[in-house]
Design a protein around this motif. Sequence first.
Motif, PDB file in Angstrom:
ATOM      1  N   UNK A  31       0.840  -1.273  -0.024  1.00 33.08           N
ATOM      2  CA  UNK A  31       0.020   0.091  -0.054  1.00 33.08           C
ATOM      3  C   UNK A  31       0.918   1.118   0.079  1.00 33.08           C
ATOM      4  N   UNK A  32       2.028   1.367   0.852  1.00 27.64           N
ATOM      5  CA  UNK A  32       2.786   2.386   1.047  1.00 27.64           C
ATOM      6  C   UNK A  32       3.535   2.640  -0.469  1.00 27.64           C
ATOM      7  N   UNK A  33       3.902   1.533  -1.321  1.00 30.92           N
ATOM      8  CA  UNK A  33       4.520   1.667  -2.549  1.00 30.92           C
ATOM      9  C   UNK A  33       3.428   1.268  -3.705  1.00 30.92           C
ATOM     10  N   UNK A  34       2.309   1.761  -3.523  1.00 28.90           N
ATOM     11  CA  UNK A  34       1.220   1.297  -4.392  1.00 28.90           C
ATOM     12  C   UNK A  34       1.817   1.482  -5.839  1.00 28.90           C
ATOM     13  N   UNK A  36       4.506   1.895  -7.336  1.00 32.35           N
ATOM     14  CA  UNK A  36       5.553   0.860  -7.765  1.00 32.35           C
ATOM     15  C   UNK A  36       5.018  -0.482  -8.003  1.00 32.35           C
ATOM     16  N   UNK A  37       4.120  -0.950  -7.035  1.00 35.66           N
ATOM     17  CA  UNK A  37       3.477  -2.297  -6.882  1.00 35.66           C
ATOM     18  C   UNK A  37       2.492  -2.445  -8.005  1.00 35.66           C
ATOM     19  N   UNK A  38       2.008  -1.426  -8.533  1.00 40.36           N
ATOM     20  CA  UNK A  38       0.867  -1.608  -9.634  1.00 40.36           C
ATOM     21  C   UNK A  38       1.921  -1.526 -10.946  1.00 40.36           C
ATOM     22  N   UNK A  39       2.777  -0.996 -10.837  1.00 42.77           N
ATOM     23  CA  UNK A  39       3.662  -0.876 -12.240  1.00 42.77           C
ATOM     24  C   UNK A  39       4.302  -2.286 -12.397  1.00 42.77           C
ATOM     25  N   UNK A  40       5.002  -2.798 -11.159  1.00 44.34           N
ATOM     26  CA  UNK A  40       5.665  -4.039 -11.087  1.00 44.34           C
ATOM     27  C   UNK A  40       4.710  -5.436 -11.521  1.00 44.34           C
ATOM     28  N   UNK A  41       3.554  -5.207 -11.085  1.00 44.87           N
ATOM     29  CA  UNK A  41       2.291  -6.230 -11.254  1.00 44.87           C
ATOM     30  C   UNK A  41       2.108  -6.270 -12.887  1.00 44.87           C
ATOM     31  N   UNK A  42       1.851  -5.191 -13.350  1.00 44.30           N
ATOM     32  CA  UNK A  42       1.564  -4.898 -14.958  1.00 44.30           C
ATOM     33  C   UNK A  42       2.704  -5.262 -15.842  1.00 44.30           C
ATOM     34  N   UNK A  43       4.026  -5.428 -15.143  1.00 48.29           N
ATOM     35  CA  UNK A  43       4.938  -5.814 -16.144  1.00 48.29           C
ATOM     36  C   UNK A  43       5.151  -7.419 -16.457  1.00 48.29           C
ATOM     37  N   UNK A  44       4.399  -8.248 -15.489  1.00 49.28           N
ATOM     38  CA  UNK A  44       4.272  -9.585 -15.696  1.00 49.28           C
ATOM     39  C   UNK A  44       3.290  -9.916 -16.825  1.00 49.28           C
ATOM     40  N   UNK A  54      -5.835  -7.314  -8.939  1.00 54.31           N
ATOM     41  CA  UNK A  54      -4.740  -7.716  -7.787  1.00 54.31           C
ATOM     42  C   UNK A  54      -4.038  -6.620  -7.035  1.00 54.31           C
ATOM     43  N   UNK A  55      -4.009  -5.613  -7.485  1.00 59.67           N
ATOM     44  CA  UNK A  55      -3.061  -4.609  -6.737  1.00 59.67           C
ATOM     45  C   UNK A  55      -3.972  -4.247  -5.681  1.00 59.67           C
ATOM     46  N   UNK A  56      -5.258  -4.503  -5.542  1.00 57.15           N
ATOM     47  CA  UNK A  56      -5.919  -4.011  -4.494  1.00 57.15           C
ATOM     48  C   UNK A  56      -6.309  -5.390  -3.568  1.00 57.15           C
ATOM     49  N   UNK A  60      -5.433  -6.590   0.622  1.00 55.14           N
ATOM     50  CA  UNK A  60      -6.929  -6.792   1.231  1.00 55.14           C
ATOM     51  C   UNK A  60      -6.813  -8.113   1.786  1.00 55.14           C
ATOM     52  N   UNK A  61      -6.377  -9.155   1.090  1.00 51.96           N
ATOM     53  CA  UNK A  61      -6.507 -10.624   1.441  1.00 51.96           C
ATOM     54  C   UNK A  61      -5.269 -10.618   2.597  1.00 51.96           C
ATOM     55  N   UNK A  62      -4.163 -10.119   2.308  1.00 49.16           N
ATOM     56  CA  UNK A  62      -2.981 -10.327   3.505  1.00 49.16           C
ATOM     57  C   UNK A  62      -3.547  -9.725   4.758  1.00 49.16           C
ATOM     58  N   UNK A  63      -4.118  -8.447   4.700  1.00 49.56           N
ATOM     59  CA  UNK A  63      -4.797  -7.823   6.042  1.00 49.56           C
ATOM     60  C   UNK A  63      -5.807  -8.732   6.606  1.00 49.56           C
TER      61      UNK A  63
END
Length: 145
Positions: A31-34, A36-44, A54-56, A60-63
């Motif tokens: 969440x803090x690096x949202x 960057x997380x979104x960009x990296x997810x979309x690179x796969x 998935x970025x959301x 949420x599943x982890x929490x």
Amino acid sequence: MQTLKSYTTSIYLGICLALSLLWMYAATAKILEFDQFKIQMSQVSFLKPMADILVWFIPLLEYFLAALLLVSKTRRLALMGSAVLMSVFTVYIGGMISFSPELPCSCGGIINHLTWQQHLIFNLFFTGLAYWGCYRFKHFKINNI
């Protein structure tokens, strides 16, 4: 016999706490690096069509798992969920090592600085903890703590 039960209970609670802290840390880092997380997810390539969801969903599943691990009545479900989610993440890392080792990890935080191989070992350890916790719960009926 009481000493064995207290020792087993302590280990079981330690596993639940370790997994809960892992899930809280991982979700918060994402969440803090949202961005960057979104960009990296979309690179796969195979995750790109689902990246916006998935970025959301993942944090949420982890929490959710972290919270379930803290409640005695939901620990068994949370341990099973943790074992499954850690298994999925571990298979994903194995695939990344095999097919796309140049892509950055999208985990966030300190875990993001691990190599893929180090991350695989890290995940195998926590996957093992989750499965061991499920096994202990089943065999020792530790459901009232």
